[in-house]
Design an enzyme around this catalytic site. Structure first.
Site, PDB file in Angstrom:
ATOM      1  N   ASP A 168       0.862  -1.182   0.000  1.00  0.00           N
ATOM      2  CA  ASP A 168       0.000   0.000   0.000  1.00  0.00           C
ATOM      3  C   ASP A 168       0.900   1.234   0.000  1.00  0.00           C
ATOM      4  OD1 ASP A 168      -2.019   1.834   0.362  1.00  0.00           O
ATOM      5  OD2 ASP A 168      -2.330   1.364   2.488  1.00  0.00           O
TER       6      ASP A 168
ATOM      7  N   ASP B 283      -3.377   2.418  -5.652  1.00  0.00           N
ATOM      8  CA  ASP B 283      -2.108   2.365  -4.905  1.00  0.00           C
ATOM      9  C   ASP B 283      -1.955   1.133  -4.021  1.00  0.00           C
ATOM     10  OD1 ASP B 283      -3.927   3.115  -2.903  1.00  0.00           O
ATOM     11  OD2 ASP B 283      -2.377   4.170  -1.802  1.00  0.00           O
ATOM     12  N   GLU B 284      -2.721   0.090  -4.307  1.00  0.00           N
ATOM     13  CA  GLU B 284      -2.628  -1.120  -3.478  1.00  0.00           C
ATOM     14  C   GLU B 284      -2.622  -2.371  -4.345  1.00  0.00           C
ATOM     15  OE1 GLU B 284      -5.554  -1.613  -0.171  1.00  0.00           O
ATOM     16  OE2 GLU B 284      -5.987   0.457  -0.715  1.00  0.00           O
TER      17      GLU B 284
HETATM   18 MG   LIG Z   1      -2.361   3.980   0.325  1.00  0.00          MG
END
Ligand SMILES: [Mg+2]
Length: 356
Positions: free
Chosen positions: A8, A106-107
């Protein structure tokens, strides 16, 4: 042993902005709606840790954020910047496992069971963090566990730039003290309902009879109980973002001239090759497409026994297939070439350590 890694990016949008504007680094940065001196509508998308120190949080009204810190740097979204940074970091993550699943901008989850030990898994995590920092100047937090649930919660454990590894035998001690809302699917309302039943922590859920959970939450009650014990057998859902690489060219004048057509193929091949190389892909199937002057379109496929990035094999296959297309008397209007069945060439294995 199953080993799942969740990565993350840390306060992703704000971090991208800081990277592009070094002068704002160290100051509170809030990405989201225009605060309009406190009268703005809309919410905070993300903010950096300096802004969090003022009590600013994601999803908070932008006017409330402005009240807490009017001197923060408020920035509008720059989605082009975030998606190009996302593509770059995902390309890095993807190199570390064939089993890769991007879950948001973003993960991502990676199945790194091939590491076979938590020591080797730690090395993979450190390599991912180092590569993202070196190439993209961005930090991320990583969680490693026996499944997605534990890996994701572990990734949130030490932010920013954290790394948390929870082996199977530590799952319950790790999860039990957490608030019930830490589990997937338990939102504010469900958590309130749990609290009314006297269930505050994950351990409390684990100790609740399943009939009680099922009675109050239906079938989700059973999932809750399984999650409370750290059980989650959801697979990594793989998807290939790039399914094929190809080019096609329409001739200025329809032709049956093999030399002319091969010249075009020879101009396409290096482009395909360059793209294969840039993404570190190998291919297994070649497709040659021909559109005749009457717009009838045909394709011929050839699948190799192994994955390769050999450029000579590409040309040879194209030449053989073109000869077959030219047995037809019609002139050719368009030629296209593409490679399919793509696979990443290098999956990074953890370095072997020698034990004496
Ligand atoms: Mg994040």
């Amino acid at each position: 042993m199953r080993i799942i890694l969740h990565v993350d990016m840390d306060c992703f949008f704000a971090q991208c902005e800081e990277r592009e504007r070094p002068q704002i680094k160290g100051k509170p940065v809030v990405v989201g709606a225009d605060p309009k001196n406190g009268a703005g509508r809309g919410v905070v998308s993300t903010c950096n840790y300096e802004a969090r120190a003022f009590g600013i949080k994601s999803a908070m009204p932008i006017s409330a954020a402005w009240k807490r810190c009017p001197n923060a740097i408020f920035l509008p979204h720059n989605f082009e910047l975030y998606s190009s940074a996302s593509r770059a970091v995902m390309a890095i993550f993807r190199k570390y496992s064939h089993k890769f699943e991007q879950v948001s901008i973003d993960e991502a989850y990676l199945d790194i069971s091939h590491a076979e030990s938590h020591d080797a898994a730690r090395k993979i995590a450190l390599a991912i963090k180092a590569e993202a920092l070196e190439k993209e100047k961005l930090t991320c937090s990583i969680g490693i566990g026996p499944n997605k649930l534990v890996a994701k919660i572990a990734a949130g454990e030490r932010k920013p730039n954290g790394l948390t590894i929870i082996p199977a035998e530590e799952v319950e001690p790790f999860l039990f003290p957490k608030k019930a809302g830490a589990l997937f699917g338990i939102g504010i309302k469900t958590e309130q309902r749990l609290n009314e039943l006297g269930i505050m922590t994950v351990q409390d859920i684990a100790n609740t009879p399943e009939e009680v959970l099922a009675e109050n939450f239906g079938s989700f009650g059973y999932s809750m109980l399984a999650m409370a014990h750290g059980n989650d057998d959801r697979e990594i859902v793989q998807e290939w973002i790039t399914k094929s690489i190809g080019r096609q060219i329409t001739f200025e004048h329809d032709t049956r001239d093999e030399r002319k057509i091969m010249d075009v193929i020879d101009s396409i091949i290096p482009e395909i090759y360059r793209e294969l190389r840039s993404q570190d892909f190998t291919y297994k199937t070649l497709v040659l497409k021909v559109r005749y002057s009457d717009f009838e379109t045909h394709t011929k496929n050839k699948t190799l026994p192994h994955h390769t990035n050999n450029i000579k094999a590409l040309r040879l296959m194209a030449q053989e297939n073109l000869a077959r297309f030219l047995m037809d008397k019609r002139k050719i209007r368009l030629i296209g070439m593409s490679v399919h069945n793509l696979r990443e060439k290098h999956i990074k294995q953890p370095q072997q350590t020698l034990t004496i």
